[in-house]
Design a protein around this motif. Structure first.
Motif, mmCIF file in Angstrom:
data_model
loop_
_atom_site.group_PDB
_atom_site.id
_atom_site.type_symbol
_atom_site.label_atom_id
_atom_site.label_comp_id
_atom_site.label_asym_id
_atom_site.label_seq_id
_atom_site.Cartn_x
_atom_site.Cartn_y
_atom_site.Cartn_z
ATOM 1 N N MET A 1 0.858 -1.158 0.000
ATOM 2 C CA MET A 1 0.000 0.000 0.000
ATOM 3 C C MET A 1 0.900 1.215 0.000
ATOM 4 S SD MET A 1 -2.787 0.346 2.878
ATOM 5 C CE MET A 1 -4.008 1.577 2.816
ATOM 6 N N ALA A 2 1.116 1.817 -1.143
ATOM 7 C CA ALA A 2 2.097 2.906 -1.205
ATOM 8 C C ALA A 2 1.431 4.207 -1.581
ATOM 9 C CB ALA A 2 3.183 2.565 -2.199
ATOM 10 N N VAL A 3 1.498 5.168 -0.701
ATOM 11 C CA VAL A 3 0.974 6.496 -0.951
ATOM 12 C C VAL A 3 2.123 7.462 -0.744
ATOM 13 C CG1 VAL A 3 -0.718 8.232 -0.314
ATOM 14 C CG2 VAL A 3 -1.265 5.817 -0.102
ATOM 15 N N VAL A 4 2.378 8.289 -1.731
ATOM 16 C CA VAL A 4 3.561 9.127 -1.696
ATOM 17 C C VAL A 4 3.208 10.582 -1.517
ATOM 18 C CG1 VAL A 4 5.571 9.872 -2.992
ATOM 19 C CG2 VAL A 4 4.772 7.547 -3.211
ATOM 20 N N CYS A 5 3.966 11.283 -0.685
ATOM 21 C CA CYS A 5 3.898 12.727 -0.609
ATOM 22 C C CYS A 5 5.184 13.269 -1.204
ATOM 23 C CB CYS A 5 3.754 13.210 0.830
ATOM 24 S SG CYS A 5 2.072 13.054 1.450
ATOM 25 N N ALA A 6 5.099 14.330 -1.970
ATOM 26 C CA ALA A 6 6.287 14.837 -2.645
ATOM 27 C C ALA A 6 6.504 16.300 -2.366
ATOM 28 C CB ALA A 6 6.139 14.637 -4.147
ATOM 29 N N ILE A 7 7.770 16.671 -2.212
ATOM 30 C CA ILE A 7 8.109 18.083 -2.123
ATOM 31 C C ILE A 7 8.452 18.552 -3.518
ATOM 32 C CG2 ILE A 7 9.920 19.687 -1.405
ATOM 33 C CD1 ILE A 7 10.034 18.404 1.215
ATOM 34 N N GLY A 8 7.816 19.587 -3.977
ATOM 35 C CA GLY A 8 8.130 20.140 -5.281
ATOM 36 C C GLY A 8 8.777 21.498 -5.147
ATOM 37 N N LEU A 9 9.862 21.721 -5.829
ATOM 38 C CA LEU A 9 10.498 23.033 -5.841
ATOM 39 C C LEU A 9 10.048 23.745 -7.097
ATOM 40 C CD1 LEU A 9 14.112 22.059 -4.708
ATOM 41 C CD2 LEU A 9 12.194 22.850 -3.331
ATOM 42 N N THR A 10 9.423 24.899 -6.954
ATOM 43 C CA THR A 10 8.835 25.579 -8.097
ATOM 44 C C THR A 10 9.889 26.021 -9.091
ATOM 45 O OG1 THR A 10 8.905 27.662 -6.884
ATOM 46 C CG2 THR A 10 6.862 26.409 -6.801
ATOM 47 N N LEU A 11 9.466 26.164 -10.333
ATOM 48 C CA LEU A 11 10.386 26.572 -11.380
ATOM 49 C C LEU A 11 10.807 28.015 -11.206
ATOM 50 C CD1 LEU A 11 8.610 24.855 -14.393
ATOM 51 C CD2 LEU A 11 10.408 23.991 -12.911
ATOM 52 N N THR A 12 9.967 28.796 -10.533
ATOM 53 C CA THR A 12 10.339 30.170 -10.204
ATOM 54 C C THR A 12 10.300 30.312 -8.712
ATOM 55 O OG1 THR A 12 8.035 30.893 -10.369
ATOM 56 C CG2 THR A 12 9.393 31.081 -12.339
ATOM 57 N N SER A 33 6.505 27.507 -0.547
ATOM 58 C CA SER A 33 5.091 27.147 -0.554
ATOM 59 C C SER A 33 4.957 25.628 -0.558
ATOM 60 C CB SER A 33 4.377 27.739 -1.771
ATOM 61 O OG SER A 33 4.993 27.298 -2.971
ATOM 62 N N MET A 34 3.977 25.114 0.172
ATOM 63 C CA MET A 34 3.758 23.678 0.260
ATOM 64 C C MET A 34 2.277 23.374 0.103
ATOM 65 S SD MET A 34 4.818 20.950 3.255
ATOM 66 C CE MET A 34 3.507 21.317 4.416
ATOM 67 N N ALA A 35 1.965 22.353 -0.660
ATOM 68 C CA ALA A 35 0.578 21.965 -0.892
ATOM 69 C C ALA A 35 0.113 20.973 0.167
ATOM 70 C CB ALA A 35 0.420 21.352 -2.280
ATOM 71 N N PRO A 89 2.500 17.226 -1.827
ATOM 72 C CA PRO A 89 2.312 15.811 -1.528
ATOM 73 C C PRO A 89 1.644 15.089 -2.677
ATOM 74 C CG PRO A 89 0.667 17.108 -0.400
ATOM 75 C CD PRO A 89 1.505 18.068 -1.179
ATOM 76 N N MET A 90 2.081 13.863 -2.927
ATOM 77 C CA MET A 90 1.429 12.987 -3.884
ATOM 78 C C MET A 90 0.593 11.978 -3.117
ATOM 79 S SD MET A 90 3.694 11.764 -7.141
ATOM 80 C CE MET A 90 5.184 12.607 -6.623
ATOM 81 N N LYS A 91 -0.676 11.897 -3.426
ATOM 82 C CA LYS A 91 -1.570 11.040 -2.656
ATOM 83 C C LYS A 91 -1.415 9.570 -3.020
ATOM 84 C CE LYS A 91 -5.667 12.269 -1.526
ATOM 85 N NZ LYS A 91 -7.097 12.604 -1.560
ATOM 86 N N THR A 321 3.350 4.227 2.680
ATOM 87 C CA THR A 321 4.491 5.112 2.827
ATOM 88 C C THR A 321 4.161 6.480 2.274
ATOM 89 O OG1 THR A 321 5.990 3.250 2.545
ATOM 90 C CG2 THR A 321 6.919 5.439 2.252
ATOM 91 N N ARG A 322 4.425 7.491 3.060
ATOM 92 C CA ARG A 322 4.325 8.854 2.565
ATOM 93 C C ARG A 322 5.732 9.391 2.485
ATOM 94 N NH1 ARG A 322 -0.597 10.486 1.887
ATOM 95 N NH2 ARG A 322 -2.299 9.576 3.053
ATOM 96 N N SER A 323 6.038 10.080 1.398
ATOM 97 C CA SER A 323 7.409 10.508 1.199
ATOM 98 C C SER A 323 7.465 11.866 0.546
ATOM 99 C CB SER A 323 8.143 9.488 0.335
ATOM 100 O OG SER A 323 7.508 9.389 -0.918
#
Length: 339
Positions: A1-12, A33-35, A89-91, A321-323
């Motif tokens: 059961m894998a659920v991922v959270c992701a940190i995204g660094l914006t292009l700007t 900023s974080m979603a 985060p990626m659900k 897993t959340r990551s």
């Protein structure tokens, strides 16, 4: 059961006023900023932001709320427009490839290498795409069976004792269907299967079958292309829908029913769900959205990795897993697009 959270660094880079190439504000601080989704019932996102700020006083994190139901659709649209938050985060792990394939995520391979011997982050090896890692876990959850002891006692049904098989689970739900109405719970269902969240039936099925031992054996089975191991679990869930032991998939999907509303307000006596639900449920209890009896009588039985059990002393071998991962910080005029 894998659920991922992701940190995204914006292009700007983000921040108030003018910022330099590294995204720093004029005073030297950094705003990120974080979603997150459904912030009122998911306190973890703000809690993560607050904790990070305490250990990094030069960093401020703005948490942006997205819809839980349309999260991926909204986030992908923002990624394509170059408006996505720095941290997101990626659900569902299945979306990891969608986000990573167009170059929207930053390469975290060097960071992942630092934790190669950390058993708590062992699942990160499953996030490697073409030799690169774009996500790192921050939390591991297990699937458990929540039950309301007050409802079970009122119906004269014994609580899970660690020996239940799926047949026992089905039998108890049939008893509850007969006994809950006379116990005063006329509109309650015996259990609630959040079938619109496919990770629940699929992950349980995968945790119970493998071609080898541990995560490696489950991965071998998952990537084999033979998904017949899903049939018994889906058959059980469908049979229970037909017997009206739980809400149907169509009803859950059409009405966007939540497990918070079903279990938290005593509309279901049982609930197979991840341990991530404890935080939202505790918030509901404190706010009064969940009935007080739940606060007094909330109990859990861990889901077993055994093919024959729904409750027991061991957690599922296929834990959630959340990551976190990072989105590419490309400075090209056109920016990266996410299809």
């Amino acid at each position: 059961m894998a659920v991922v959270c992701a940190i995204g660094l914006t292009l700007t880079a983000c921040g108030s006023g003018s910022v330099d190439a590294d995204g720093r504000n004029p005073d030297g601080s950094v705003t990120i900023s974080m979603a997150g989704w459904t912030l009122s019932t998911r306190p973890e996102f703000q809690a993560l932001a607050d904790a990070y700020e305490k250990t990094h006083p030069n960093v401020h994190i703005d948490v942006k709320e997205y819809s839980a139901d349309d999260y991926d659709k909204q986030l992908i649209a923002d990624l394509s427009a170059g408006k996505a938050p720095d941290v997101f985060p990626m659900k569902n792990l299945k979306m990891y490839y969608t986000y990573a394939s167009p170059g929207a995520l930053a390469d975290l391979s060097d960071v992942a290498a630092q934790y190669a011997d950390n058993d708590n982050l062992a699942v990160a090896k499953d996030y490697v795409i073409d030799g690169k890692t774009y996500a790192l876990p921050y939390r591991v959850d297990a699937t458990v069976l929540y039950y309301n002891r007050t409802m079970l006692d009122a119906a004269g049904v014994d609580a899970p004792d660690g020996t239940w098989t799926w047949d026992d689970y089905l039998s108890v739900c049939r008893q509850l269907k007969r006994k809950l109405p006379t116990a005063g719970y006329k509109d309650a269902y015996p259990t609630y299967h959040h079938t619109s969240f496919q990770a629940i039936p699929q992950a349980i099925a995968l945790a119970q079958q493998s071609k080898g031992t541990g995560i490696e054996g489950q991965n071998d089975l998952f990537f084999s292309g033979d998904y017949s191991y899903l049939k018994p679990m889906y058959k059980l869930f469908l049979d229970m829908q037909h017997e009206e032991l739980t809400l149907s998939y169509n009803t859950v999907s059409a009405s966007k029913t939540t497990y918070q509303s079903q279990f938290g307000t005593e509309k279901a006596a049982l609930l197979p769900m991840g341990t991530w639900f404890m935080g939202p449920l505790a918030d509901q209890q404190n706010s009064g959205e969940a009935t007080q009896v739940i606060q007094d009588e909330l109990n859990m039985a861990q889901s077993s990795s055994s093919p024959t059990r729904t409750s027991g002393t061991r957690s599922s071998t296929r834990s959630t897993t959340r990551s976190y991962t990072s989105r590419s910080r490309s400075r090209s005029p056109s920016g990266s697009r996410c299809s």
